[in-house]
Scaffold this motif. Structure first.
Motif, PDB file in Angstrom:
ATOM      1  N   CYS A   1     -34.962  45.434  -1.596  1.00  0.00           N
ATOM      2  CA  CYS A   1     -35.076  45.655  -3.041  1.00  0.00           C
ATOM      3  C   CYS A   1     -36.439  45.173  -3.511  1.00  0.00           C
ATOM      4  N   MET A   2     -36.813  43.966  -3.040  1.00  0.00           N
ATOM      5  CA  MET A   2     -38.034  43.347  -3.544  1.00  0.00           C
ATOM      6  C   MET A   2     -39.274  44.051  -3.018  1.00  0.00           C
ATOM      7  N   GLY A   3     -39.119  44.792  -1.927  1.00  0.00           N
ATOM      8  CA  GLY A   3     -40.247  45.565  -1.420  1.00  0.00           C
ATOM      9  C   GLY A   3     -40.840  46.450  -2.486  1.00  0.00           C
ATOM     10  N   CYS A   4     -39.989  47.043  -3.319  1.00  0.00           N
ATOM     11  CA  CYS A   4     -40.482  47.847  -4.437  1.00  0.00           C
ATOM     12  C   CYS A   4     -40.565  47.010  -5.706  1.00  0.00           C
ATOM     13  N   HIS A   5     -39.531  46.199  -5.939  1.00  0.00           N
ATOM     14  CA  HIS A   5     -39.393  45.616  -7.267  1.00  0.00           C
ATOM     15  C   HIS A   5     -40.220  44.361  -7.480  1.00  0.00           C
ATOM     16  N   LEU A   6     -41.068  44.005  -6.525  1.00  0.00           N
ATOM     17  CA  LEU A   6     -42.083  42.996  -6.822  1.00  0.00           C
ATOM     18  C   LEU A   6     -43.088  43.564  -7.818  1.00  0.00           C
TER      19      LEU A   6
ATOM     20  N   PRO B   1     -34.298  43.718 -17.461  1.00  0.00           N
ATOM     21  CA  PRO B   1     -33.399  42.552 -17.290  1.00  0.00           C
ATOM     22  C   PRO B   1     -32.682  42.540 -15.936  1.00  0.00           C
ATOM     23  N   ARG B   2     -32.266  43.733 -15.432  1.00  0.00           N
ATOM     24  CA  ARG B   2     -31.574  43.753 -14.135  1.00  0.00           C
ATOM     25  C   ARG B   2     -32.494  43.279 -13.015  1.00  0.00           C
ATOM     26  N   ILE B   3     -33.748  43.704 -13.081  1.00  0.00           N
ATOM     27  CA  ILE B   3     -34.693  43.327 -12.033  1.00  0.00           C
ATOM     28  C   ILE B   3     -34.985  41.837 -12.109  1.00  0.00           C
ATOM     29  N   GLN B   4     -35.028  41.314 -13.365  1.00  0.00           N
ATOM     30  CA  GLN B   4     -35.268  39.877 -13.502  1.00  0.00           C
ATOM     31  C   GLN B   4     -34.117  39.075 -12.908  1.00  0.00           C
ATOM     32  N   LYS B   5     -32.893  39.616 -13.068  1.00  0.00           N
ATOM     33  CA  LYS B   5     -31.735  38.955 -12.471  1.00  0.00           C
ATOM     34  C   LYS B   5     -31.833  38.988 -10.935  1.00  0.00           C
ATOM     35  N   LEU B   6     -32.281  40.147 -10.428  1.00  0.00           N
ATOM     36  CA  LEU B   6     -32.469  40.278  -8.985  1.00  0.00           C
ATOM     37  C   LEU B   6     -33.519  39.302  -8.483  1.00  0.00           C
ATOM     38  N   THR B   7     -34.610  39.177  -9.248  1.00  0.00           N
ATOM     39  CA  THR B   7     -35.682  38.251  -8.851  1.00  0.00           C
ATOM     40  C   THR B   7     -35.187  36.816  -8.811  1.00  0.00           C
TER      41      THR B   7
ATOM     42  N   TYR C   1     -32.079  55.393   2.923  1.00  0.00           N
ATOM     43  CA  TYR C   1     -33.219  54.481   2.837  1.00  0.00           C
ATOM     44  C   TYR C   1     -32.697  53.051   2.668  1.00  0.00           C
ATOM     45  N   CYS C   2     -31.660  52.890   1.848  1.00  0.00           N
ATOM     46  CA  CYS C   2     -31.092  51.550   1.636  1.00  0.00           C
ATOM     47  C   CYS C   2     -29.891  51.314   2.543  1.00  0.00           C
TER      48      CYS C   2
ATOM     49  N   GLY D   1     -23.757  49.603   5.479  1.00  0.00           N
ATOM     50  CA  GLY D   1     -24.596  48.436   5.234  1.00  0.00           C
ATOM     51  C   GLY D   1     -25.094  48.329   3.807  1.00  0.00           C
ATOM     52  N   ILE D   2     -25.181  47.103   3.346  1.00  0.00           N
ATOM     53  CA  ILE D   2     -25.810  46.808   2.052  1.00  0.00           C
ATOM     54  C   ILE D   2     -27.220  46.343   2.367  1.00  0.00           C
ATOM     55  N   PRO D   3     -28.239  46.855   1.683  1.00  0.00           N
ATOM     56  CA  PRO D   3     -29.610  46.462   2.036  1.00  0.00           C
ATOM     57  C   PRO D   3     -29.853  44.989   1.754  1.00  0.00           C
ATOM     58  N   PRO D   4     -30.704  44.353   2.546  1.00  0.00           N
ATOM     59  CA  PRO D   4     -31.077  42.978   2.239  1.00  0.00           C
ATOM     60  C   PRO D   4     -31.910  42.938   0.960  1.00  0.00           C
ATOM     61  N   THR D   5     -31.891  41.773   0.297  1.00  0.00           N
ATOM     62  CA  THR D   5     -32.634  41.658  -0.970  1.00  0.00           C
ATOM     63  C   THR D   5     -34.113  41.927  -0.752  1.00  0.00           C
TER      64      THR D   5
END
Lengths: 290, 216
Positions: free
Chosen positions: B109-114, B121-127, B90-91, B102-106
């Protein structure tokens, strides 16, 4: 083909071309170069530099025969006729050009002399050089009658591709370092890509699906690259390719050190065929008005 | 009685009712034990499916432990794979169609993590990276030398797509070379990925043995 395979099948490995060689080929990549069409422009040399990460060694080293051009255009000048011919007519006759890259000989002289089996024959009929296995003994280069192997006497990475230029390097190839022999691969990365695509689509590689960088660039299409397996085993490989039909048309046969042509007007010849190396590159002689 | 009656209701060879009851009572302890065992087995989590072997494959066994590669965000593979059952591809979507996984584009990640786990804290760093319009500078874990040509697509084709092996279980094939990523947070190199490692697997699985298949 592992080292073990070479050791076990040593006697058949040394078999000459006239006994049919030792290989069970999947492909037999070869080339036809029509010297009638060749203008000696050198576009193929440039293309080879761009495609295969060839080091640019500079004027001083090049003049000492340290150039790393896998493909070179050899020039041959006509003997000036000192009789009645004038100088102008000599210039009119001009030079003849001979693009020379690795001939991928079926019974290659470079292969049996390598002490570490870094050069060997692939099932695709290519004369391969495994860079990370090479120890730089240079026996292969000394044993090549065509002088088409090039040795890295220096590390050219820094001077050849300074800072922004390293971005132009082809990622499908290694950048060779000091102490490694290198040579024309018939653009093996393109062969590999074409075979991978064919495998994905569950079919055979098509003729003309891909070609080498030199043949692609040639402005007069003097070079024809293709599978010659039909000449070796009828009905095999990709089928009758354009290159194979040219070989047939000019009645040059694989695995022979002397050709018997019925028609003297047929132009095909191979360089140093008499040495029984069975080269895989066919040259079509240039025809001139006398 | 109800259990035995049910079990013997279709028994046609017995004509008299008392014989049926007799036989039923004699067999009662065995039957009850069987029933209890079956019920127990039914309510247990079933590892049987995951353990069925991959057809036409001999998985490599070598192990490796080396220094851990630090990542900008401690990406938890175990949460995604083991707890949420997300497929590797999937990723790492290019694994089945190109040389690299391949590494997934950000944006993926944000498709779910919005919406999911935005307070972590990890998701906030990603955001933060997402808002800066910068990809997280991931570090390479499984790094092959430059003279080696490895094609993910061919290996996925050999063991999964061309092998009648369900794509949902592709992680077992990925584990051949990448180890049990489903139990890791940040991916670690747990196979040696040396030439010997590749060769042993190619020998066991009848892969190609030509130098130029892998060396370039």
């Amino acid at each position: 083909m592992s080292l073990q395979n070479i050791i076990e099948n040593w006697s058949s490995y040394r078999k000459g071309a006239e006994q049919g060689g030792h290989h069970n080929y999947e492909h037999l990549w070869g080339m036809v170069i029509d010297l009638n069409k060749c203008t000696g422009c050198g576009a193929c040399v440039t293309a080879c530099y761009a495609e295969n990460n060839l080091a640019v060694v500079g004027h001083e080293k090049y003049s000492r025969n340290l150039g790393m051009n896998w493909l070179r255009i050899e020039r041959y000048w006509d003997e000036p006729d000192l009789g009645e011919e004038s100088v102008a007519e000599y210039q009119h006759h001009g030079a003849s050009f001979l693009p020379m890259h690795c001939q991928h000989c079926s019974s290659a002289t470079c292969e049996p002399v390598c002490p570490v089996a870094a050069t060997y024959h692939t099932p695709d009929g290519l004369n391969a050089q495994v860079y990370n296995r090479c120890v730089g003994s240079r026996y292969c280069s000394n044993n090549c009658p065509y002088r088409l192997r090039y040795f890295n006497f220096y590390s050219y990475y820094e001077e050849s591709w300074p800072a922004p230029l390293h971005m132009q390097l082809n990622p499908d190839l290694t950048v060779r370092d000091k102490g490694v022999m290198e040579k024309c691969t018939f653009c093996v990365q393109r062969i590999r890509t074409a075979k991978d695509t064919a495998r994905r689509e569950r079919r055979k590689v098509r003729d003309g699906e891909f070609t080498t960088a030199c043949a692609q660039t040639c402005p007069t299409s003097a070079m024809t690259f293709g599978d010659l397996l039909t000449l070796h085993t009828p009905g095999g490989g990709v089928g009758e390719t354009e290159a194979a039909s040219l070989w047939k048309k000019h009645q040059v046969e694989l695995g022979k050190s002397r050709q018997q042509k019925q028609n003297p007007e047929l132009r095909g010849y191979r360089v140093f065929e008499g040495l029984n190396t069975d080269p895989r590159v066919l040259f079509l002689e240039r025809v001139r008005e006398v | 009685m109800s259990v035995t009656g049910l079990l013997f209701s279709g028994h046609s060879s017995c004509t008299r009712a008392d014989t049926v009851v007799d036989r039923g009572i004699r067999r009662l302890p065995v039957l009850v034990t069987l029933f209890v065992l079956c019920a127990f087995a039914f309510f247990l989590p079933q590892p049987a499916q995951a353990q069925s072997p991959i057809p036409n494959a001999v998985p490599p066994t070598d192990t490796y432990s080396g220094p851990r590669v630090e990542q900008p965000i401690e990406f938890p593979h175990d949460v995604h794979v083991e707890q949420n059952g997300i497929n590797c591809m999937y990723c790492h979507t290019y694994a089945r169609r190109s040389k690299v996984a391949g590494i997934p584009p950000t944006s993926k990640c944000m498709g779910c993590h919005l919406v999911i786990a935005t307070d972590k804290p990890r998701i906030q760093k990603l955001t933060e990276y997402w808002e800066k319009r910068e990809p997280p500078p991931w570090n390479k874990v499984h790094d092959l030398p430059d003279f080696v040509h490895f094609n993910h697509e061919k290996h996925i084709d050999r063991f999964v797509l061309g092998n009648d092996f369900p794509v949902e279980r592709v992680k077992e094939v990925c584990a051949f070379c990448h180890g049990e990523v489903k139990n890791m947070t940040v991916a670690e190199k747990s196979r040696p990925l040396t030439m010997g490692f590749c060769q042993r697997c190619h020998q066991a699985n009848e892969g190609p043995f030509d130098c130029w298949k892998c060396h370039k």
